[in-house]
Motif scaffolding. Structure first.
Motif, PDB file in Angstrom:
ATOM      1  N   PHE A 273       0.841  -1.203   0.000  1.00 30.12           N
ATOM      2  CA  PHE A 273       0.000   0.000   0.000  1.00 30.12           C
ATOM      3  C   PHE A 273       0.873   1.248   0.000  1.00 30.12           C
ATOM      4  O   PHE A 273       1.889   1.328   0.683  1.00 30.12           O
ATOM      5  N   TYR A 274       0.436   2.232  -0.794  1.00 32.71           N
ATOM      6  CA  TYR A 274       1.151   3.506  -0.845  1.00 32.71           C
ATOM      7  C   TYR A 274       0.144   4.632  -0.978  1.00 32.71           C
ATOM      8  O   TYR A 274      -0.825   4.532  -1.741  1.00 32.71           O
ATOM      9  N   ASN A 275       0.359   5.696  -0.204  1.00 34.88           N
ATOM     10  CA  ASN A 275      -0.457   6.896  -0.304  1.00 34.88           C
ATOM     11  C   ASN A 275       0.445   8.089  -0.072  1.00 34.88           C
ATOM     12  O   ASN A 275       1.355   8.038   0.771  1.00 34.88           O
ATOM     13  N   ALA A 276       0.196   9.156  -0.832  1.00 34.88           N
ATOM     14  CA  ALA A 276       1.057  10.331  -0.726  1.00 34.88           C
ATOM     15  C   ALA A 276       1.010  10.941   0.672  1.00 34.88           C
ATOM     16  O   ALA A 276       1.973  11.568   1.117  1.00 34.88           O
ATOM     17  N   GLY A 277      -0.118  10.780   1.359  1.00 39.19           N
ATOM     18  CA  GLY A 277      -0.214  11.294   2.721  1.00 39.19           C
ATOM     19  C   GLY A 277       0.590  10.435   3.677  1.00 39.19           C
ATOM     20  O   GLY A 277       0.413   9.225   3.753  1.00 39.19           O
ATOM     21  N   SER A 278       1.497  11.037   4.427  1.00 38.31           N
ATOM     22  CA  SER A 278       2.406  10.261   5.273  1.00 38.31           C
ATOM     23  C   SER A 278       1.668   9.486   6.344  1.00 38.31           C
ATOM     24  O   SER A 278       2.070   8.369   6.698  1.00 38.31           O
ATOM     25  N   ALA A 279       0.592  10.031   6.895  1.00 39.99           N
ATOM     26  CA  ALA A 279      -0.138   9.338   7.953  1.00 39.99           C
ATOM     27  C   ALA A 279      -0.759   8.052   7.420  1.00 39.99           C
ATOM     28  O   ALA A 279      -0.676   6.992   8.046  1.00 39.99           O
ATOM     29  N   LEU A 280      -1.385   8.125   6.254  1.00 41.39           N
ATOM     30  CA  LEU A 280      -2.006   6.948   5.661  1.00 41.39           C
ATOM     31  C   LEU A 280      -0.957   5.930   5.215  1.00 41.39           C
ATOM     32  O   LEU A 280      -1.199   4.726   5.245  1.00 41.39           O
ATOM     33  N   ARG A 281       0.211   6.446   4.817  1.00 45.55           N
ATOM     34  CA  ARG A 281       1.232   5.552   4.274  1.00 45.55           C
ATOM     35  C   ARG A 281       1.690   4.535   5.321  1.00 45.55           C
ATOM     36  O   ARG A 281       2.049   3.405   4.988  1.00 45.55           O
ATOM     37  N   THR A 282       1.692   4.912   6.565  1.00 49.77           N
ATOM     38  CA  THR A 282       2.146   4.026   7.637  1.00 49.77           C
ATOM     39  C   THR A 282       0.995   3.533   8.506  1.00 49.77           C
ATOM     40  O   THR A 282       1.225   2.992   9.584  1.00 49.77           O
ATOM     41  N   THR A 340     -12.382   6.932  -2.205  1.00 50.85           N
ATOM     42  CA  THR A 340     -11.270   7.820  -1.859  1.00 50.85           C
ATOM     43  C   THR A 340     -11.045   7.897  -0.358  1.00 50.85           C
ATOM     44  O   THR A 340     -11.979   8.117   0.418  1.00 50.85           O
ATOM     45  N   LEU A 341      -9.786   7.734   0.043  1.00 47.66           N
ATOM     46  CA  LEU A 341      -9.395   7.875   1.448  1.00 47.66           C
ATOM     47  C   LEU A 341      -9.194   9.344   1.802  1.00 47.66           C
ATOM     48  O   LEU A 341      -8.743  10.144   0.971  1.00 47.66           O
ATOM     49  N   SER A 342      -9.501   9.678   3.055  1.00 50.65           N
ATOM     50  CA  SER A 342      -9.288  11.050   3.534  1.00 50.65           C
ATOM     51  C   SER A 342      -8.740  10.988   4.956  1.00 50.65           C
ATOM     52  O   SER A 342      -9.302  10.306   5.821  1.00 50.65           O
ATOM     53  N   ALA A 343      -7.626  11.703   5.199  1.00 49.26           N
ATOM     54  CA  ALA A 343      -7.021  11.764   6.534  1.00 49.26           C
ATOM     55  C   ALA A 343      -6.781  13.223   6.882  1.00 49.26           C
ATOM     56  O   ALA A 343      -5.660  13.735   6.775  1.00 49.26           O
ATOM     57  N   THR A 684       6.516   3.960  -5.371  1.00 48.85           N
ATOM     58  CA  THR A 684       5.578   5.070  -5.174  1.00 48.85           C
ATOM     59  C   THR A 684       4.234   4.794  -5.849  1.00 48.85           C
ATOM     60  O   THR A 684       3.499   5.723  -6.171  1.00 48.85           O
ATOM     61  N   THR A 685       3.930   3.547  -6.061  1.00 51.85           N
ATOM     62  CA  THR A 685       2.660   3.148  -6.668  1.00 51.85           C
ATOM     63  C   THR A 685       1.884   2.295  -5.676  1.00 51.85           C
ATOM     64  O   THR A 685       2.448   1.374  -5.074  1.00 51.85           O
ATOM     65  N   ASN A 686       0.616   2.586  -5.526  1.00 52.68           N
ATOM     66  CA  ASN A 686      -0.199   1.827  -4.579  1.00 52.68           C
ATOM     67  C   ASN A 686      -0.408   0.396  -5.059  1.00 52.68           C
ATOM     68  O   ASN A 686      -0.808   0.168  -6.203  1.00 52.68           O
ATOM     69  N   MET A 687      -0.152  -0.559  -4.198  1.00 56.95           N
ATOM     70  CA  MET A 687      -0.377  -1.980  -4.447  1.00 56.95           C
ATOM     71  C   MET A 687       0.086  -2.393  -5.840  1.00 56.95           C
ATOM     72  O   MET A 687      -0.715  -2.728  -6.717  1.00 56.95           O
ATOM     73  N   PRO A 688       1.391  -2.364  -6.097  1.00 57.49           N
ATOM     74  CA  PRO A 688       1.876  -2.754  -7.421  1.00 57.49           C
ATOM     75  C   PRO A 688       1.633  -4.223  -7.745  1.00 57.49           C
ATOM     76  O   PRO A 688       1.693  -4.613  -8.909  1.00 57.49           O
ATOM     77  N   ALA A 689       1.328  -5.034  -6.725  1.00 55.56           N
ATOM     78  CA  ALA A 689       1.111  -6.461  -6.973  1.00 55.56           C
ATOM     79  C   ALA A 689       0.347  -7.072  -5.807  1.00 55.56           C
ATOM     80  O   ALA A 689       0.315  -6.527  -4.698  1.00 55.56           O
TER      81      ALA A 689
END
Length: 749
Positions: A273-282, A340-343, A684-689
């Motif tokens: 999983f990847y998201n540009a928002g740092s909070a969601l990323r972790t 869409t996710l929102s944090a 930097t791509t969400n769920m590449p596999a």
């Protein structure tokens, strides 16, 4: 042990006369009947050694004119005994016993319904057949009325007509025999799923028999407390003339499903999983039991099949089969999907995911009549097994649209604690007047022949020619002016597909073969929905059919006194003209680009190692490569998604005595890539596999007495966390079920 194939039919004498005339019209060699002197073909039989629970010698299709060991194609047969041992309730669960099949989820906010999967890298949901006739509809197919599941891999246009780039699946229905029996099962799954089945056969008169299969299931989907499923099935059949030269069958199947639809869960926190928002990323994963729908979301499915068959021996070695079928399925679903996710803050309690309201209303119909003649004869000193036939098909899919604004507005759900009782506003579903109605009519004729040149060499070949016409009527609604506008698009053409194999038999129980086969996929093949000619997609009627070819080098061996079948094959499948491109807007001229190649190895073993030890296993590799065209996510390269380099399956049981049986198995699925564009970074791509995974199951069965046996199945024994399916954007996933148990009582009288 003798297993009777369910290829006998029911029809009236006028229909039989019409079929004979149809056969004569396409030049079938009925004169060869006089050459048949000895063996009758009263029934197509599958001979297997006693107690071989998994192995069969022949598939049910009369188009396969040789035993499996002499058939130059990779074919897997999954018998009902194996399905019962594994406690499988659906066809998708049964298909876990053959490698190279992957499941799919829908596009972005949308969700696929029914059996949606790929085989050898090609979409195969429109290549499902029941007793040799195409089965349509967004239906999750039940296993309660299935004698066996036959999986034919590789392009199969000669066998089934349009499409079939990766192969096809044929479900063989349970039908009556003269042997009376009563069987039933009651199953309870940890988590509350309750399921009951019944299978009753009774004979009457001197040659008649009746059979009834029934099923009822209720409870939450395995691994989720919210996804309630209710299913009911009823499949009566009756036969006359069993054991005589003319056998008549009339049978039907009726399934009703009332389900809570599954829109998946956010992929946040899952590996990749990847998201540009740092909070969601972790952020951590959401609970697997979370459901993001709204109370009142529903999915209702009605599916009905009515079939009439007749099988008549024209001569001792010549048998005619005629089948008439009417089928209808309807799926009605309203779902609150997620998007869409929102944090907005650092507090996870404030994090949300948007809901989108979706509606699917679809009705599928099919009317089919197929006639087949199988004859064994000697001509010019060579032995032939010739199968010829004529198929008349009318398939239709009608999809009316609901007014989007009438589906209501759902508030965003809390990411970690969604509330199904959130208030839905403006919900008053009405039809908008927009619709898509697609129809394909097909007339096809085919011939297959196995020619024995001598004891060591055989030639196997087949040819199918068909005329098809696809038409699509549609209406779209302009929401600004509230005006409907209609369109009519159609395309017709002729298709010719072939298969050919050269086979060498070093011994009576082994073969080595080299085979070629192809298939063609015209626009609108999957759902009879042609697009306007301005649309650059595969359903543009200005396009020519895609062409798929396959070369396969393989070997098959029946060993251990023919109790164990071993197979190995090298294959290379090439699909061309996959991606349309407009080259001249003035003349509306299109070019078709793209060449995709899938190649690999498939190994298999099925049968008995000893009288007490049974096994079925397979491993397949897939190397997918774009030979022409771009590999970007939005071009021809996107078709290479969900193709694991390696997949494998194994199941084995051991009978310690007449009462105790212990078994188990494992399934391995290699990494399935979603990101296939080399210009994008996987980091930097969400769920590449979808990450690779291995799942282990176990089973123990104990026979209390001659009438009652208890069976305990343990699924995902080591409680492996894994992603089962992922949507094309990587935002939504469905997870594999956690460790759970199922207890079944099987009754036989």
């Amino acid at each position: 042990m003798t297993i009777r194939s369910r290829k006998h039919t029911l029809a009236t004498q006028p229909l039989l006369n019409q079929s004979l005339l149809a056969m004569a019209a396409i030049g079938l060699p009925l004169s060869v009947q006089a050459q048949a002197q000895e063996k009758t073909m009263a029934e197509v039989k599958v001979e297997a050694a006693a107690d071989v629970a998994y192995k069969v010698d022949r598939a049910s299709s009369p188009k396969l004119t040789a035993p499996l060991v002499d058939t130059p194609q990779t074919i897997s047969v999954i018998r009902k005994e194996l399905i019962q041992e594994q406690g499988a309730s659906s066809i998708v669960e049964a298909l876990r016993n053959t490698p190279g099949i992957t499941l799919q989820l829908g596009e972005n906010g949308n969700t696929s319904a029914g059996d949606t999967f790929q085989m050898r890298g090609f979409a195969a949901q429109s290549s499902i057949f029941v007793d040799g006739i195409r089965d349509l509809g967004a239906v999750t197919r039940e296993a309660f009325n299935i004698e066996q599941v036959e999986v034919a891999k590789g392009p199969a246009g000669a066998d089934i007509g349009r499409g079939a780039a990766g192969g096809y699946i044929n479900l063989v229905s349970k039908l009556p025999s003269r042997e009376e029996s009563t069987a039933a099962s009651l199953a309870y799954t940890q988590g509350g799923v309750k399921r009951g089945t019944a299978d009753v056969t009774r004979s009457f008169g001197s040659s008649g028999a009746f059979r009834l299969n029934a099923m009822v299931q209720d409870g939450s989907l395995k691994g989720s407390k919210a996804l309630d499923r209710e299913s009911k099935g009823f499949a009566p059949s009756i036969a006359w003339g069993l054991g005589t030269p003319t056998r008549l069958y009339l049978f039907s199947q009726h399934v009703r499903q009332d389900n809570v639809p599954d829109g998946g869960i956010p992929s946040v926190g899952v590996e990749g999983f990847y998201n540009a928002g740092s909070a969601l990323r972790t952020a951590p994963r959401v609970e697997r039991n979370n459901w993001y729908g709204i109370k009142g979301d529903y999915e209702k499915v009605d599916a009905d099949l009515l079939t009439a068959k007749i099988e008549h021996e024209l001569a001792p070695k010549t048998t005619l089969t005629n089948t008439t079928r009417w089928g209808k399925s309807k799926m009605d679903r309203i779902l609150s999907g997620i998007n869409t996710l929102s944090a907005p803050t650092a507090d996870p309690a404030t994090w949300t995911i948007s809901r989108t309201r979706q509606s699917v209303l679809q009705e599928n119909k099919i009317l089919a009549n197929t006639t087949n003649i199988v004859s064994e004869f000697t001509l010019g000193g060579l032995q032939h097994t010739l199968s010829t036939g004529l198929e008349l098909l009318s398939e239709e899919q009608f999809s009316p649209s609901r007014l989007a604004s009438s589906l209501g507005t759902a508030p965003a759900a809390k990411l970690y604690h969604p509330n199904p009782n959130d208030t839905l506003t403006g919900f008053n579903p009405v039809l908008s007047g927009a619709f898509t109605n697609g129809k394909t009519d097909t007339v096809g004729a085919y011939a297959f022949d196995t020619v024995k040149l001598n004891e060591q060499w055989q030639v196997n070949g087949g040819l199918r020619v068909e005329r098809y016409k696809t038409s699509t009527d549609s209406a779209t609604l302009n929401t600004t002016t509230n005006v409907l506008s209609g369109a009519h698009v159609e395309k017709s053409g002729n298709l010719a597909s072939i298969k050919a194999g050269l086979l060498y038999k070093p011994t009576e129980d082994g073969s080595v073969y080299l085979a070629y086969a192809n298939s063609k996929t015209p626009p609108g093949s999957a759902n009879h929905s042609l697009a306007a000619q301005t649309a650059a997609n595969a359903n543009n009627p200005a396009l020519k059919p895609q062409k798929t070819t396959n070369i396969e080098l393989g070997t098959k061996w029946d060993v251990i006194q023919k109790q164990l079948a071993l197979t190995a094959a090298l294959y290379r499948t090439t699909n061309k003209d996959e991606f349309p491109q407009l080259v001249d807007a003035v003349t509306n001229t299109w070019a078709q680009l793209g060449e995709r190649r899938v190649q690999g190895v498939e190994l298999g073993a099925v049968g008995q190692i000893t009288k007490a030890w049974s096994v079925t296993a397979g491993i397949a590799t897939m190397d997918t490569e774009i030979k022409e065209g771009t590999t970007g996510n939005n071009a021809v390269g996107a078709a290479t998604r969900w193709s694991p380099k390696v997949s494998a399956t194994m199941w084995t049981t051991y009978k310690f005595d007449d009462k105790l049986t212990v078994g188990g198995g494992a399934r391995y699925m290699g990494e399935q890539k979603r990101l296939i564009d080399p210009s994008q970074s996987a980091a930097t791509t969400n769920m590449p596999a979808i990450p690779h995974y291995t799942v282990v199951d176990a089973m123990v069965s104990y026979k209390l007495n001659k009438n009652v046996a208890l069976q305990l199945n343990l699924y995902n024994l080591f409680d492996k966390f894994y992603v089962n399916t992922l949507n094309n954007s990587g935002a939504r996933a469905t997870l594999g079920a956690p460790r759970y148990a199922q207890l079944t009582a099987n009754f036989m009288f």
